[in-house]
Write a protein that holds these residues in place. Structure first.
Motif, PDB file in Angstrom:
ATOM      1  N   THR A  17       0.837  -1.203   0.000  1.00 52.00           N
ATOM      2  CA  THR A  17       0.000   0.000   0.000  1.00 52.00           C
ATOM      3  C   THR A  17       0.875   1.258   0.000  1.00 52.00           C
ATOM      4  O   THR A  17       0.580   2.226  -0.701  1.00 52.00           O
ATOM      5  CB  THR A  17      -0.923   0.006   1.225  1.00 52.00           C
ATOM      6  N   LEU A  18       1.938   1.235   0.719  1.00 51.32           N
ATOM      7  CA  LEU A  18       2.864   2.365   0.749  1.00 51.32           C
ATOM      8  C   LEU A  18       3.474   2.583  -0.622  1.00 51.32           C
ATOM      9  O   LEU A  18       3.567   3.719  -1.102  1.00 51.32           O
ATOM     10  CB  LEU A  18       3.955   2.119   1.798  1.00 51.32           C
ATOM     11  N   VAL A  20       2.250   1.703  -3.627  1.00 56.21           N
ATOM     12  CA  VAL A  20       1.204   2.195  -4.533  1.00 56.21           C
ATOM     13  C   VAL A  20       0.909   3.668  -4.237  1.00 56.21           C
ATOM     14  O   VAL A  20       0.758   4.492  -5.147  1.00 56.21           O
ATOM     15  CB  VAL A  20      -0.067   1.325  -4.418  1.00 56.21           C
ATOM     16  N   GLY A  21       0.849   4.028  -2.971  1.00 51.00           N
ATOM     17  CA  GLY A  21       0.604   5.419  -2.581  1.00 51.00           C
ATOM     18  C   GLY A  21       1.704   6.349  -3.077  1.00 51.00           C
ATOM     19  O   GLY A  21       1.441   7.453  -3.554  1.00 51.00           O
ATOM     20  N   LEU A  22       2.962   5.920  -2.983  1.00 47.92           N
ATOM     21  CA  LEU A  22       4.085   6.740  -3.462  1.00 47.92           C
ATOM     22  C   LEU A  22       4.052   6.907  -4.976  1.00 47.92           C
ATOM     23  O   LEU A  22       4.362   7.990  -5.502  1.00 47.92           O
ATOM     24  CB  LEU A  22       5.410   6.128  -3.017  1.00 47.92           C
ATOM     25  N   ILE A  24       1.341   6.870  -6.905  1.00 47.70           N
ATOM     26  CA  ILE A  24       0.240   7.796  -7.192  1.00 47.70           C
ATOM     27  C   ILE A  24       0.651   9.233  -6.861  1.00 47.70           C
ATOM     28  O   ILE A  24       0.369  10.168  -7.611  1.00 47.70           O
ATOM     29  CB  ILE A  24      -1.031   7.373  -6.431  1.00 47.70           C
ATOM     30  N   LEU A  25       1.356   9.423  -5.767  1.00 48.29           N
ATOM     31  CA  LEU A  25       1.842  10.749  -5.401  1.00 48.29           C
ATOM     32  C   LEU A  25       2.819  11.285  -6.450  1.00 48.29           C
ATOM     33  O   LEU A  25       2.773  12.469  -6.812  1.00 48.29           O
ATOM     34  CB  LEU A  25       2.513  10.701  -4.018  1.00 48.29           C
TER      35      LEU A  25
END
Length: 182
Positions: A17-18, A20-22, A24-25
């Motif tokens: 999740t971390l 994927v979040g990075l 997207i950011l």
């Protein structure tokens, strides 16, 4: 003590999740930078267009001033303007019908400066009025119907007015021309 099932599943997480979040950011950052660059480019284009319009309007104003002055002076004595003592009133110059001629022309010393006092321009507009020979005048073009008219009919004199306007910066220049016959 019995182990709870959700505690075991939290220990098995690998941080996907971390990651994927990075990603997207990072994508959102690129989109934001592209938007900033695009708006900056549009601002530059709008400024250039405004500068070009200022130069065009200045050249147009000088053209109108010269046309009015030509009409006023024509009613008095136009020949005095072309006696060689008036700056900016010249006989036809070699090559003056080509665009390149006016790009290299010495506008500072051989033109009439307007007294318009325009604001927002780098320098006030200037103009040159050339007296030149145009197409051969033919009294038989339908304007005269009898010999008296043909005898009194004279070829018109042609005047080419060339004006130069500068925008907010010295690098923005517009050159306009108009031709009139008297």
């Amino acid at each position: 003590m019995k182990e709870r099932p959700y505690v075991k599943s939290l220990q098995q997480q690998g941080g996907a999740t971390l990651l994927v979040g990075l990603i997207i950011l990072l994508l959102m950052t690129f989109i934001g930078l592209a938007a900033i660059r695009g708006s900056g480019m549009q601002e530059l284009m709008a400024g250039n267009m405004r500068d070009r319009q200022l130069a065009f309007q200045a050249a147009e104003a000088a053209l109108r001033v010269a046309e009015v002055r030509l009409v006023e002076d024509f009613d008095r004595s136009i020949s005095q303007l072309y006696d060689g003592t008036n700056v900016g009133y010249v006989e036809e110059m070699d090559g003056s019908s080509a665009t390149e001629f006016w790009l290299d022309y010495d506008w500072d010393s051989v033109s009439v400066s307007t007294d318009l006092e325009l604001s927002g321009v780098a320098s006030q507009p200037v103009y040159v009025v050339e007296k030149f020979t145009g197409a051969q005048w033919n009294a038989n073009n339908g304007g005269c119907i009898d010999q008296v008219c043909k005898a009194n009919d004279k070829a018109p004199e042609y005047y080419r007015i060339t004006s130069r306007g500068v925008g907010g910066s010295d690098s923005t220049v517009v050159i306009l021309q108009s031709t009139t016959a008297r």
